[in-house]
Design a protein around this motif. Structure first.
Motif, PDB file in Angstrom:
ATOM      1  N   TYR A 127      -7.390  -1.522   3.308  1.00 11.99           N
ATOM      2  CA  TYR A 127      -8.052  -0.252   3.647  1.00 11.99           C
ATOM      3  C   TYR A 127      -9.371  -0.467   4.378  1.00 11.99           C
ATOM      4  O   TYR A 127     -10.014   0.482   4.791  1.00 11.99           O
TER       5      TYR A 127
ATOM      6  N   PRO B 232      -3.780   1.889   5.650  1.00 11.11           N
ATOM      7  CA  PRO B 232      -3.457   0.541   5.150  1.00 11.11           C
ATOM      8  C   PRO B 232      -2.235  -0.095   5.819  1.00 11.11           C
ATOM      9  O   PRO B 232      -1.202  -0.308   5.189  1.00 11.11           O
TER      10      PRO B 232
ATOM     11  N   SER C 170       0.820  -1.217   0.000  1.00  6.59           N
ATOM     12  CA  SER C 170       0.000   0.000   0.000  1.00  6.59           C
ATOM     13  C   SER C 170       0.853   1.266   0.000  1.00  6.59           C
ATOM     14  O   SER C 170       0.346   2.343   0.307  1.00  6.59           O
TER      15      SER C 170
ATOM     16  N   THR D  56      -4.845  -4.835  -2.988  1.00  7.92           N
ATOM     17  CA  THR D  56      -4.592  -4.190  -1.692  1.00  7.92           C
ATOM     18  C   THR D  56      -5.853  -3.661  -1.021  1.00  7.92           C
ATOM     19  O   THR D  56      -5.785  -3.164   0.094  1.00  7.92           O
TER      20      THR D  56
ATOM     21  N   ARG E 260      -3.874   1.628  -4.177  1.00  5.81           N
ATOM     22  CA  ARG E 260      -5.154   1.005  -3.853  1.00  5.81           C
ATOM     23  C   ARG E 260      -5.671   0.285  -5.074  1.00  5.81           C
ATOM     24  O   ARG E 260      -6.131   0.912  -6.034  1.00  5.81           O
TER      25      ARG E 260
END
Length: 201
Positions: A67, A95, A54, A63, A59
DNA sequence: ATTTGGATCGGT
DNA sequence: CCGATCCAAATT
């Protein structure tokens, strides 16, 4: 079964990485529950940490789970053949994650589990487990969870730079790897030393 | 559409 | 050091 509560995970990844040493990783399988004691972890702190997937707030589909909030599994495939299990930590939107790098078998299995790839192979963890909630406490229980051991064992905590992240510049030097000093199941123990330590006379 | 290289591992 | 083995991410 009493899974670690979500507030345990909702902290900085470095704090959680250290706190996870000695905890039990539990998995419900057809044959029963398998349990391993965590002896090696690494913290990853996106978006600043250049070693994290991250990094820079990256994003993507892969990944995304990082989050989504603390207490979920982040599982990814590496080198075409190995899965790695991480625990998402910190506040939703931040993250962070902790890579579980080695276990010591406690019950229900006896397969090599020294290193993140072997750990997943030993327990049958793969990308199907990406996103699973480690805090699920339905009567039935979750598939995968962590809990404090019944009787804690003494722990000599060691720390070092993380493994395999040389591409991350200064971030690679941060001592964000934690391990149980003297456990033969720690990933960087030589094969010879491990054989010696595990041999039954 | 194609290229690149990786949070690994065991053998040499 | 090397090869196994494949996908995500970056690049064209």
């Amino acid at each position: 079964m009493k899974p670690l509560p979500r507030r345990f995970y909702a902290r900085d990844a470095v704090v959680v990485a250290r706190a996870l040493l000695g905890m039990h990783l539990c998995m419900r399988q057809p044959q029963g529950v398998v349990v391993g004691r965590i002896v090696e972890t690494e913290a990853y702190q996106g978006p600043d940490d250049l070693a994290a997937h991250s990094a820079g707030g990256r994003r993507t589909a892969r990944t995304e789970v990082m989050y989504g909030g603390a207490g979920h599994a982040y599982v990814y495939l590496i080198y075409g053949m190995w899965n790695c299990l991480n625990i998402v930590t910190a506040a939703a939107g931040t993250p962070h994650a902790v890579l579980l790098r080695a276990l010591e078998p406690v019950s229900g299995f006896d397969a090599p589990c020294w290193g993140p790839g072997l750990l997943c192979r030993a327990l049958g963890i793969d990308r199907r487990h990406n996103g699973v909630d480690l805090c699920a406490a339905s009567p039935d229980g979750g598939v995968l969870w962590l809990e404090a051991p019944g009787e804690p064992r003494p722990l000599r905590t060691g720390r070092s730079a993380r493994i395999g992240v040389d591409y991350a510049g200064d971030w690679a030097r941060r001592p964000w790897r934690f391990f149980d000093r003297g456990s033969p199941y720690v990933s960087t123990v030589s094969a010879a030393a491990r054989r010696r330590a595990l041999s039954v006379p």
